[in-house]
Design a protein around this motif. Structure first.
Motif, mmCIF file in Angstrom:
data_model
loop_
_atom_site.group_PDB
_atom_site.id
_atom_site.type_symbol
_atom_site.label_atom_id
_atom_site.label_comp_id
_atom_site.label_asym_id
_atom_site.label_seq_id
_atom_site.Cartn_x
_atom_site.Cartn_y
_atom_site.Cartn_z
ATOM 1 N N LEU A 193 0.795 -1.230 0.000
ATOM 2 C CA LEU A 193 0.000 0.000 0.000
ATOM 3 C C LEU A 193 0.826 1.277 0.000
ATOM 4 C CD1 LEU A 193 -2.684 -1.074 2.642
ATOM 5 C CD2 LEU A 193 -2.882 -1.152 0.140
ATOM 6 N N GLY A 194 2.105 1.171 0.319
ATOM 7 C CA GLY A 194 2.945 2.360 0.386
ATOM 8 C C GLY A 194 2.947 2.971 1.778
ATOM 9 N N PRO A 195 3.684 4.059 1.956
ATOM 10 C CA PRO A 195 3.912 4.590 3.297
ATOM 11 C C PRO A 195 2.681 5.149 4.007
ATOM 12 C CG PRO A 195 4.979 5.981 1.640
ATOM 13 C CD PRO A 195 4.444 4.779 0.934
ATOM 14 N N TYR A 229 11.892 0.683 1.679
ATOM 15 C CA TYR A 229 11.755 -0.215 0.537
ATOM 16 C C TYR A 229 11.808 0.577 -0.772
ATOM 17 C CZ TYR A 229 9.789 -3.975 -2.330
ATOM 18 O OH TYR A 229 9.570 -4.930 -3.283
ATOM 19 N N ARG A 230 11.121 1.695 -0.785
ATOM 20 C CA ARG A 230 11.135 2.568 -1.963
ATOM 21 C C ARG A 230 12.540 3.124 -2.203
ATOM 22 N NH1 ARG A 230 6.659 7.077 -1.795
ATOM 23 N NH2 ARG A 230 5.336 5.263 -2.057
ATOM 24 N N ALA A 231 13.207 3.558 -1.123
ATOM 25 C CA ALA A 231 14.551 4.132 -1.240
ATOM 26 C C ALA A 231 15.564 3.098 -1.733
ATOM 27 C CB ALA A 231 15.003 4.702 0.102
ATOM 28 N N LEU A 232 15.340 1.837 -1.373
ATOM 29 C CA LEU A 232 16.236 0.762 -1.808
ATOM 30 C C LEU A 232 15.798 0.162 -3.138
ATOM 31 C CD1 LEU A 232 16.858 -0.942 1.657
ATOM 32 C CD2 LEU A 232 18.392 0.583 0.396
ATOM 33 N N GLN A 233 14.958 0.879 -3.847
ATOM 34 C CA GLN A 233 14.523 0.570 -5.202
ATOM 35 C C GLN A 233 13.806 -0.770 -5.326
ATOM 36 O OE1 GLN A 233 18.120 1.165 -7.439
ATOM 37 N NE2 GLN A 233 17.915 3.390 -7.341
ATOM 38 N N LYS A 234 13.102 -1.153 -4.279
ATOM 39 C CA LYS A 234 12.226 -2.337 -4.298
ATOM 40 C C LYS A 234 12.955 -3.628 -4.669
ATOM 41 C CE LYS A 234 8.407 0.638 -5.697
ATOM 42 N NZ LYS A 234 7.388 0.880 -6.704
ATOM 43 N N LYS A 235 14.195 -3.713 -4.283
ATOM 44 C CA LYS A 235 14.966 -4.934 -4.531
ATOM 45 C C LYS A 235 14.464 -6.039 -3.592
ATOM 46 C CE LYS A 235 17.958 -2.854 -7.263
ATOM 47 N NZ LYS A 235 17.912 -2.992 -8.670
ATOM 48 N N ASP A 236 14.610 -7.281 -4.021
ATOM 49 C CA ASP A 236 14.171 -8.398 -3.179
ATOM 50 C C ASP A 236 14.875 -8.404 -1.819
ATOM 51 O OD1 ASP A 236 12.492 -9.173 -5.216
ATOM 52 O OD2 ASP A 236 13.676 -10.925 -5.800
ATOM 53 N N TRP A 237 16.183 -8.176 -1.812
ATOM 54 C CA TRP A 237 16.929 -8.191 -0.560
ATOM 55 C C TRP A 237 16.513 -7.058 0.369
ATOM 56 C CZ3 TRP A 237 19.470 -3.687 0.265
ATOM 57 C CH2 TRP A 237 19.817 -2.922 -0.840
ATOM 58 N N GLN A 250 -1.501 -4.349 -9.795
ATOM 59 C CA GLN A 250 -2.500 -3.848 -8.862
ATOM 60 C C GLN A 250 -1.871 -3.076 -7.692
ATOM 61 O OE1 GLN A 250 -5.852 -4.001 -9.377
ATOM 62 N NE2 GLN A 250 -5.221 -4.832 -11.350
ATOM 63 N N PHE A 251 -0.646 -3.450 -7.338
ATOM 64 C CA PHE A 251 0.057 -2.821 -6.208
ATOM 65 C C PHE A 251 1.425 -2.328 -6.682
ATOM 66 C CE2 PHE A 251 -2.851 -5.898 -4.337
ATOM 67 C CZ PHE A 251 -3.485 -5.127 -3.368
ATOM 68 N N PRO A 252 1.464 -1.185 -7.340
ATOM 69 C CA PRO A 252 2.738 -0.704 -7.896
ATOM 70 C C PRO A 252 3.783 -0.390 -6.844
ATOM 71 C CG PRO A 252 0.952 0.901 -8.221
ATOM 72 C CD PRO A 252 0.337 -0.319 -7.655
ATOM 73 N N ASN A 253 3.397 -0.255 -5.577
ATOM 74 C CA ASN A 253 4.377 -0.026 -4.515
ATOM 75 C C ASN A 253 5.246 -1.251 -4.269
ATOM 76 O OD1 ASN A 253 3.739 2.702 -3.579
ATOM 77 N ND2 ASN A 253 1.762 1.790 -3.093
ATOM 78 N N LEU A 254 4.746 -2.434 -4.646
ATOM 79 C CA LEU A 254 5.512 -3.667 -4.427
ATOM 80 C C LEU A 254 6.581 -3.781 -5.489
ATOM 81 C CD1 LEU A 254 5.767 -6.257 -2.704
ATOM 82 C CD2 LEU A 254 4.232 -7.364 -4.293
#
Length: 181
Positions: free
Chosen positions: A60-62, A104-112, A177-181
């Protein structure tokens, strides 16, 4: 004119969808928090709610993730007989959500990054409840007594939310559906 109306309709649809999903995550947070309530030595309880708090933040984002993350578990406290914890839970869980989502956003949504964000958010939970329990008891030693149970809750929430997010990220439909992910 028609394009503007179409754009406004899409924006309203997206906002409505986000509000509905926030409500859903509030309900999921409540259920995950109440389905298994294991009393802790400080008078609180361990639960599964952190999984939903973190997953909601990623999806959902921040802003909406923080709202869902704070309100669902706070309702569980209120309705579960832990009313004294409602303000602390609302703030702590909302801070967990906003921290996890922004990091998560700042780390560019990487898996790690899911692991890093989860650890940061769970640290807020452990420290937050330690301080609150210490405040309630009138001494920090009482708050420190809750750290082991909060660490167990944190470990489960971190592991479960990370695994669920990784699985959900593999779905193109979910990512759309969830672009934040």
């Amino acid at each position: 004119m028609e394009k503007t109306m179409e754009k406004q309709g899409t924006a309203v649809h997206e906002r409505t969808k986000l509000l509905v999903m926030t409500g859903l995550f509030i309900a999921l947070g409540y259920v995950a928090t109440t389905v298994l309530m294991v009393p802790s030595p400080t008078g609180g309880y361990m639960n599964l709610g952190d999984t939903v708090v973190l997953l909601g933040a990623y999806l959902l984002g921040p802003v909406y993730g923080a709202i869902a993350g704070g309100v669902g578990p706070a309702l569980a406290d209120l309705l579960g007989g832990y009313g004294i914890y409602v303000p602390a839970t609302l703030v702590i869980k909302a801070l967990m959500g906003v921290t996890a989502a922004l990091l998560y956003r700042a780390l560019q949504k990487k898996d790690w990054a899911l692991l890093v964000c989860g650890v940061a958010a769970e640290a807020i939970m452990v420290v937050g409840y330690c301080l609150f329990d210490g405040f309630l008891a009138g001494n920090l030693a009482a708050g420190l007594a809750g750290i082991p149970s909060n660490l167990m809750q944190a470990a489960f929430g971190l592991a479960a939310s990370t695994l669920l997010a990784l699985v959900l990220k593999k779905s193109g439909y979910v990512r759309k559906q969830f672009p934040n992910l």
